[in-house]
Design a protein around this motif. Structure first.
Motif, PDB file in Angstrom:
ATOM      1  N   UNK A   1     -11.981  -5.298   9.542  1.00 36.08           N
ATOM      2  CA  UNK A   1     -11.903  -5.122   8.255  1.00 36.08           C
ATOM      3  C   UNK A   1     -12.469  -4.158   7.432  1.00 36.08           C
ATOM      4  N   UNK A   2     -13.688  -4.150   7.733  1.00 33.77           N
ATOM      5  CA  UNK A   2     -14.346  -2.965   7.123  1.00 33.77           C
ATOM      6  C   UNK A   2     -13.871  -1.664   7.404  1.00 33.77           C
ATOM      7  N   UNK A   3     -13.614  -1.262   8.711  1.00 36.38           N
ATOM      8  CA  UNK A   3     -13.143   0.193   8.993  1.00 36.38           C
ATOM      9  C   UNK A   3     -11.810   0.133   8.581  1.00 36.38           C
ATOM     10  N   UNK A   4     -10.790  -0.721   8.617  1.00 35.30           N
ATOM     11  CA  UNK A   4      -9.631  -0.495   7.898  1.00 35.30           C
ATOM     12  C   UNK A   4      -9.645  -0.241   6.473  1.00 35.30           C
ATOM     13  N   UNK A   5     -10.363  -1.210   5.938  1.00 36.74           N
ATOM     14  CA  UNK A   5     -10.651  -1.111   4.243  1.00 36.74           C
ATOM     15  C   UNK A   5     -10.958   0.497   4.018  1.00 36.74           C
TER      16      UNK A   5
ATOM     17  N   UNK B   1      -2.893  -0.256  -1.492  1.00 36.28           N
ATOM     18  CA  UNK B   1      -3.645  -0.503  -0.208  1.00 36.28           C
ATOM     19  C   UNK B   1      -3.469  -2.136   0.414  1.00 36.28           C
ATOM     20  N   UNK B   2      -3.452  -2.873  -0.438  1.00 38.21           N
ATOM     21  CA  UNK B   2      -3.479  -4.572  -0.140  1.00 38.21           C
ATOM     22  C   UNK B   2      -2.386  -4.845   0.797  1.00 38.21           C
ATOM     23  N   UNK B   3      -1.243  -4.299   0.935  1.00 38.33           N
ATOM     24  CA  UNK B   3      -0.276  -4.805   1.757  1.00 38.33           C
ATOM     25  C   UNK B   3      -0.715  -4.272   3.484  1.00 38.33           C
ATOM     26  N   UNK B   4      -1.485  -2.934   3.398  1.00 36.04           N
ATOM     27  CA  UNK B   4      -1.653  -2.797   4.727  1.00 36.04           C
ATOM     28  C   UNK B   4      -2.882  -3.486   5.270  1.00 36.04           C
ATOM     29  N   UNK B   5      -3.820  -3.821   4.301  1.00 36.01           N
ATOM     30  CA  UNK B   5      -4.996  -4.550   4.522  1.00 36.01           C
ATOM     31  C   UNK B   5      -4.881  -6.292   4.745  1.00 36.01           C
ATOM     32  N   UNK B   6      -3.529  -6.660   4.387  1.00 36.01           N
ATOM     33  CA  UNK B   6      -3.289  -7.931   4.412  1.00 36.01           C
ATOM     34  C   UNK B   6      -3.536  -8.661   6.013  1.00 36.01           C
ATOM     35  N   UNK B   7      -3.218  -7.904   7.033  1.00 33.39           N
ATOM     36  CA  UNK B   7      -3.369  -8.623   8.144  1.00 33.39           C
ATOM     37  C   UNK B   7      -4.803  -8.889   8.706  1.00 33.39           C
TER      38      UNK B   7
END
Length: 99
Positions: free
Chosen positions: A49-53, A77-83
């Protein structure tokens, strides 16, 4: 990887409904999918989650600056990070088990 990109592209219209933002979500979803596959089963998996964000936000700001200025970085960026939201995974798992 492709599943994450399709999920992000499918989720994007509920956040920001232009074709540019859907395309941006798909591209950022591919990157997030690559990060997901690269960290799966490794010690860095907990930091996804941190690395992806960090990676997705940095890419969004630097490469999609036109969209970011008109829409805002969070909506791009929200749709890509929603997982990385735990409730999403738990809801999908519950739905599969109940189905």
């Amino acid at each position: 990887m492709i599943g994450v990109a399709l999920f992000a592209a499918g989720f994007a219209p509920s956040v920001a409904a232009t074709w540019g933002e859907v395309g941006a979500a798909a591209i950022l979803g591919i990157v997030m999918g690559l990060l997901l596959v690269a960290t799966q089963g490794r010690p860095l998996e907990g930091l996804l989650p941190f690395l992806g964000a960090f990676v997705i936000t940095t890419l969004g700001i630097t490469t999609l600056s036109g969209l970011v200025e008109s829409t805002g970085v969070a909506l791009i960026v929200l749709p890509a990070l929603f997982i990385t939201v735990p409730g999403d995974t738990l809801s999908a798992t519950a739905a599969e088990l109940l189905g």
